[in-house]
Design a protein around this motif. Sequence first.
Motif, PDB file in Angstrom:
ATOM      1  N   ALA A   1     -35.989  21.149 -18.282  1.00  0.00           N
ATOM      2  CA  ALA A   1     -36.200  22.502 -18.782  1.00  0.00           C
ATOM      3  C   ALA A   1     -35.223  23.578 -17.853  1.00  0.00           C
ATOM      4  O   ALA A   1     -35.173  23.249 -16.565  1.00  0.00           O
ATOM      5  N   LYS A   2     -34.175  24.475 -18.306  1.00  0.00           N
ATOM      6  CA  LYS A   2     -33.592  25.124 -17.339  1.00  0.00           C
ATOM      7  C   LYS A   2     -34.050  26.322 -17.389  1.00  0.00           C
ATOM      8  O   LYS A   2     -34.635  26.996 -18.417  1.00  0.00           O
TER       9      LYS A   2
ATOM     10  N   THR B   1     -29.251  30.415  -6.059  1.00  0.00           N
ATOM     11  CA  THR B   1     -28.854  30.952  -7.230  1.00  0.00           C
ATOM     12  C   THR B   1     -30.075  31.475  -7.847  1.00  0.00           C
ATOM     13  O   THR B   1     -31.353  31.308  -7.458  1.00  0.00           O
ATOM     14  N   THR B   2     -30.070  31.970  -9.333  1.00  0.00           N
ATOM     15  CA  THR B   2     -31.324  32.547  -9.816  1.00  0.00           C
ATOM     16  C   THR B   2     -31.359  31.615 -11.043  1.00  0.00           C
ATOM     17  O   THR B   2     -31.918  32.064 -12.246  1.00  0.00           O
ATOM     18  N   THR B   3     -30.874  30.328 -10.916  1.00  0.00           N
ATOM     19  CA  THR B   3     -31.099  29.538 -12.146  1.00  0.00           C
ATOM     20  C   THR B   3     -31.523  27.899 -11.671  1.00  0.00           C
ATOM     21  O   THR B   3     -31.047  27.728 -10.281  1.00  0.00           O
ATOM     22  N   TYR B   4     -32.079  27.187 -12.240  1.00  0.00           N
ATOM     23  CA  TYR B   4     -32.714  26.136 -11.911  1.00  0.00           C
ATOM     24  C   TYR B   4     -32.937  25.075 -12.845  1.00  0.00           C
ATOM     25  O   TYR B   4     -33.592  25.474 -13.889  1.00  0.00           O
ATOM     26  N   THR B   5     -32.653  24.085 -12.988  1.00  0.00           N
ATOM     27  CA  THR B   5     -32.911  22.885 -14.081  1.00  0.00           C
ATOM     28  C   THR B   5     -33.730  22.005 -13.582  1.00  0.00           C
ATOM     29  O   THR B   5     -33.421  21.395 -12.631  1.00  0.00           O
ATOM     30  N   ASP B   6     -34.970  21.901 -14.062  1.00  0.00           N
ATOM     31  CA  ASP B   6     -35.990  20.804 -13.543  1.00  0.00           C
ATOM     32  C   ASP B   6     -35.772  19.537 -14.294  1.00  0.00           C
ATOM     33  O   ASP B   6     -36.008  19.491 -15.572  1.00  0.00           O
TER      34      ASP B   6
ATOM     35  N   ALA C   1     -37.070  30.254 -20.085  1.00  0.00           N
ATOM     36  CA  ALA C   1     -36.702  28.872 -20.197  1.00  0.00           C
ATOM     37  C   ALA C   1     -35.676  28.633 -21.022  1.00  0.00           C
ATOM     38  O   ALA C   1     -35.746  29.442 -22.304  1.00  0.00           O
ATOM     39  N   SER C   2     -34.753  27.997 -21.184  1.00  0.00           N
ATOM     40  CA  SER C   2     -33.635  27.339 -22.096  1.00  0.00           C
ATOM     41  C   SER C   2     -33.516  26.167 -21.946  1.00  0.00           C
ATOM     42  O   SER C   2     -33.618  25.249 -20.952  1.00  0.00           O
ATOM     43  N   ASN C   3     -32.746  25.395 -22.865  1.00  0.00           N
ATOM     44  CA  ASN C   3     -32.287  24.045 -22.848  1.00  0.00           C
ATOM     45  C   ASN C   3     -33.227  23.097 -22.640  1.00  0.00           C
ATOM     46  O   ASN C   3     -33.191  22.081 -21.666  1.00  0.00           O
ATOM     47  N   VAL C   4     -34.522  23.299 -23.219  1.00  0.00           N
ATOM     48  CA  VAL C   4     -35.485  22.460 -23.086  1.00  0.00           C
ATOM     49  C   VAL C   4     -35.567  21.168 -23.677  1.00  0.00           C
ATOM     50  O   VAL C   4     -35.064  21.081 -25.046  1.00  0.00           O
ATOM     51  N   THR C   5     -35.572  19.967 -23.169  1.00  0.00           N
ATOM     52  CA  THR C   5     -35.430  18.668 -23.570  1.00  0.00           C
ATOM     53  C   THR C   5     -36.716  17.952 -23.358  1.00  0.00           C
ATOM     54  O   THR C   5     -37.812  18.269 -22.846  1.00  0.00           O
ATOM     55  N   ASP C   6     -36.682  16.594 -23.632  1.00  0.00           N
ATOM     56  CA  ASP C   6     -37.812  15.629 -23.555  1.00  0.00           C
ATOM     57  C   ASP C   6     -38.346  15.577 -22.196  1.00  0.00           C
ATOM     58  O   ASP C   6     -39.380  15.675 -21.784  1.00  0.00           O
ATOM     59  N   THR C   7     -37.225  15.874 -21.295  1.00  0.00           N
ATOM     60  CA  THR C   7     -37.510  15.649 -19.739  1.00  0.00           C
ATOM     61  C   THR C   7     -36.915  16.585 -18.907  1.00  0.00           C
ATOM     62  O   THR C   7     -36.942  16.380 -17.594  1.00  0.00           O
TER      63      THR C   7
ATOM     64  N   ASP D   1     -33.960  42.716  -1.127  1.00  0.00           N
ATOM     65  CA  ASP D   1     -34.686  42.867   0.093  1.00  0.00           C
ATOM     66  C   ASP D   1     -33.718  43.707   1.000  1.00  0.00           C
ATOM     67  O   ASP D   1     -32.582  43.721   0.749  1.00  0.00           O
ATOM     68  N   ASP D   2     -34.266  44.549   1.949  1.00  0.00           N
ATOM     69  CA  ASP D   2     -33.563  45.312   2.780  1.00  0.00           C
ATOM     70  C   ASP D   2     -32.369  44.571   3.735  1.00  0.00           C
ATOM     71  O   ASP D   2     -31.585  45.410   4.113  1.00  0.00           O
ATOM     72  N   LYS D   3     -32.665  43.436   3.896  1.00  0.00           N
ATOM     73  CA  LYS D   3     -31.816  42.586   4.724  1.00  0.00           C
ATOM     74  C   LYS D   3     -31.049  41.507   4.022  1.00  0.00           C
ATOM     75  O   LYS D   3     -30.086  40.668   4.706  1.00  0.00           O
ATOM     76  N   GLY D   4     -31.420  41.326   2.729  1.00  0.00           N
ATOM     77  CA  GLY D   4     -30.804  40.302   2.029  1.00  0.00           C
ATOM     78  C   GLY D   4     -31.734  39.228   1.694  1.00  0.00           C
ATOM     79  O   GLY D   4     -32.499  38.680   2.329  1.00  0.00           O
ATOM     80  N   ILE D   5     -31.334  38.345   0.524  1.00  0.00           N
ATOM     81  CA  ILE D   5     -31.988  37.441  -0.293  1.00  0.00           C
ATOM     82  C   ILE D   5     -31.191  36.256   0.268  1.00  0.00           C
ATOM     83  O   ILE D   5     -30.181  35.862   0.247  1.00  0.00           O
ATOM     84  N   LYS D   6     -32.222  35.283   0.889  1.00  0.00           N
ATOM     85  CA  LYS D   6     -31.605  34.019   1.352  1.00  0.00           C
ATOM     86  C   LYS D   6     -31.673  32.576   0.231  1.00  0.00           C
ATOM     87  O   LYS D   6     -30.747  32.094  -0.030  1.00  0.00           O
ATOM     88  N   ASN D   7     -32.793  32.701  -0.356  1.00  0.00           N
ATOM     89  CA  ASN D   7     -32.976  31.563  -1.524  1.00  0.00           C
ATOM     90  C   ASN D   7     -34.133  32.028  -2.101  1.00  0.00           C
ATOM     91  O   ASN D   7     -35.093  32.880  -1.708  1.00  0.00           O
ATOM     92  N   TYR D   8     -34.393  30.911  -3.053  1.00  0.00           N
ATOM     93  CA  TYR D   8     -35.768  31.231  -3.949  1.00  0.00           C
ATOM     94  C   TYR D   8     -36.435  29.787  -3.977  1.00  0.00           C
ATOM     95  O   TYR D   8     -35.980  28.672  -4.106  1.00  0.00           O
ATOM     96  N   ASP D   9     -37.758  30.021  -4.037  1.00  0.00           N
ATOM     97  CA  ASP D   9     -38.575  28.682  -4.095  1.00  0.00           C
ATOM     98  C   ASP D   9     -39.138  28.849  -5.577  1.00  0.00           C
ATOM     99  O   ASP D   9     -39.661  29.602  -6.113  1.00  0.00           O
ATOM    100  N   VAL D  10     -38.857  27.499  -6.395  1.00  0.00           N
ATOM    101  CA  VAL D  10     -39.160  27.354  -7.843  1.00  0.00           C
ATOM    102  C   VAL D  10     -40.630  26.539  -7.732  1.00  0.00           C
ATOM    103  O   VAL D  10     -40.659  25.519  -7.032  1.00  0.00           O
ATOM    104  N   LEU D  11     -41.476  26.975  -8.245  1.00  0.00           N
ATOM    105  CA  LEU D  11     -43.024  26.540  -8.390  1.00  0.00           C
ATOM    106  C   LEU D  11     -43.383  26.066  -9.715  1.00  0.00           C
ATOM    107  O   LEU D  11     -43.183  26.744 -10.620  1.00  0.00           O
ATOM    108  N   ARG D  12     -43.626  24.840  -9.810  1.00  0.00           N
ATOM    109  CA  ARG D  12     -44.003  24.180 -11.121  1.00  0.00           C
ATOM    110  C   ARG D  12     -45.369  23.978 -11.081  1.00  0.00           C
ATOM    111  O   ARG D  12     -45.798  23.169 -10.285  1.00  0.00           O
TER     112      ARG D  12
END
Length: 629
Positions: free
Chosen positions: A178-179, A208-213, A170-176, A187-198
């Motif tokens: 977080a990045k 991508t491999t980043t997400y700002t919540d 985590a970085s750039n954490v604020t009051d509301t 994966d042998d066939k390739g990565i399509k996307n990522y689910d981010v779980l809070r």
Amino acid sequence: MSTETPLSRLRPRWRTGPGRATRSKTVAGLTALLVPLAAMVGLASPAQAAASATATFTKKSDWGSGFEGQWTVKNTGTTALSSWTIEWDFPSGTKVGSAWDASVTNSGDHWTAKNLSWNGTVAPGASISFGFNGSGPGAPTSCKLNGASCDGGGTIPGDAAPSKPGTPTASNVTDTSAKLSWAAATDDKGIKNYDVLRDGAKVATVTTTTYTDNGLTKGTDYSYTVQARDTADQTGPVSGAVAVRTTGGDDGGPGPGTGDKVNLGYFTNWGVYGRNYHVKNLVTSGSAEKITHINYAFGNVQGGKCTIGDSYADYEKAYTADQSVDGVADTWDQPLRGSFNQLRKLKAKYPHIKVIWSFGGWTWSGGFPDAAKNPAAFAKSCYDLVEDPRWADVFDGIDIDWEYPNACGLTCDTSGPAALKNLASALRAQFGSNNLVTAAITADGSEGGKIDAADYAGAAQSFDWYNVMTYDFFGAWAAKGPTAPHSPLTSYSGIPQNGFTTADAIAKLKAKGVPAKKLLLGIGFYGRGWTGVTQAAPGGTATGAAPGTYEAGIEDYKVLKNSCPVTGTIAGTAYAHCGTNWWSYDTPSTIASKMAWANNQGLGGAFFWEFSGDTSNGELVTAMDAGLN
């Protein structure tokens, strides 16, 4: 304090103020957390082999040390399921406690839930759920339903599932916000996307491999994991978790944030009867978005222990859809109903609100002397009740309303000046730093009065704040008068008793060493009045108490504003003379001046007794909110 006569159930009458008057008397929210675990194929028998289904885990509530979890199986196929078995893994330290509507077993951190005899059949399009109380912070992973992967990807011959992504940082954490960033999965066939779980719930799917919540709550703890999907939509294992705490708030405590003011209202359990006032009224009036805390009044004190006040109003009363906060009716077999369940729904809708369970009050303060004989046992009984698994997520702490330590209220107490401090210390030790521990206290600032009778400064070391009951100073218990405002901010010429003002009480408490930020100023959402009065100004004689809706001598603001409009002000409080009746009460204007005074004094905020006295559009709550901001 209740002002009405008890109806079909025994409900107490509450009295406050400096010993005489009848009294009509918190940022992590309760959030539904969903873990989608997509479509799957039932493999329990050949008859079920073509029956598709989904499994969803919901974290119904979370109270820090534990949570209420729920699994739901939905048949999305065309063939009925005749049985179901869900398997999942919890991280070390997360466990299932009591469960209902399923048989739950485990082998280490691997958990298995099977249907009971009556709920194994799931028709096409139908759903079945079971729940449990859990402990620990973790979310389920590696789920299987009837032997197949719960995420619906199953296994595709020749196509391996993705690997586990790296644990997020985590970085750039604020009051509301977080990045989050993480190392890519493979994966042998390739990565399509990522689910981010809070906190176990999917909040985003990204390529991508980043997400700002965004849209988070300040000063609140969150847990994040990620999960990769390949081009065939197969999901791999969930990553390790990263803990994130947003900035702001209160440095980890359960109270208001640094610089924030408390705006606390009392909600009475007996109000659901004759007053027909329910938790939903906080929503329809607009009050819920303007308060910070609710004191739920009252729990009883009996035999040196905290006990239930009114089980029917608290957790048994069934609410219809139109009465319910979320528009969903109670069912006969749900684990929790009544006001407790409605407060749970309110916190889900307004996550900033904290709820404190208040014990005692005028009628039930007689139980505190026994409690003071063994403070540790009392504190343990209170903790066990407040943290009962059925409603632990509803409450954020405890409030005690002892009227009065080492002094006289409805009865007289001789526990000694140290009794309150000893009780406060035991409560804090039992409830810890993650729960609020507060108290409602006298505002008798007279020389040798009730504030002088107990060690309020010493007890303040353990309390988060005091609700100083700066109302009910004067009233029609003095049947012939003189008429006087029941909630004077300051003294004035002719006041019936020196020291019976808000300013005197606050000054005395400060002088004894109670920090200003631990003092909340009290506002009554009602008036007190006399009849047989001919003099418009304060100080007149009377013949008795003015008629009131529930009790003589007291009436709600929502009634008085129309039935006996203000004719003057004295000592920061309004008064009204109409016919032969004389009333004093606070208005939006006088509340504004009192809030300004509280701000100038550096007080921690204000509180009021109680919600049902306000107008249907929350005039007084609005005035308090505006004045404290």
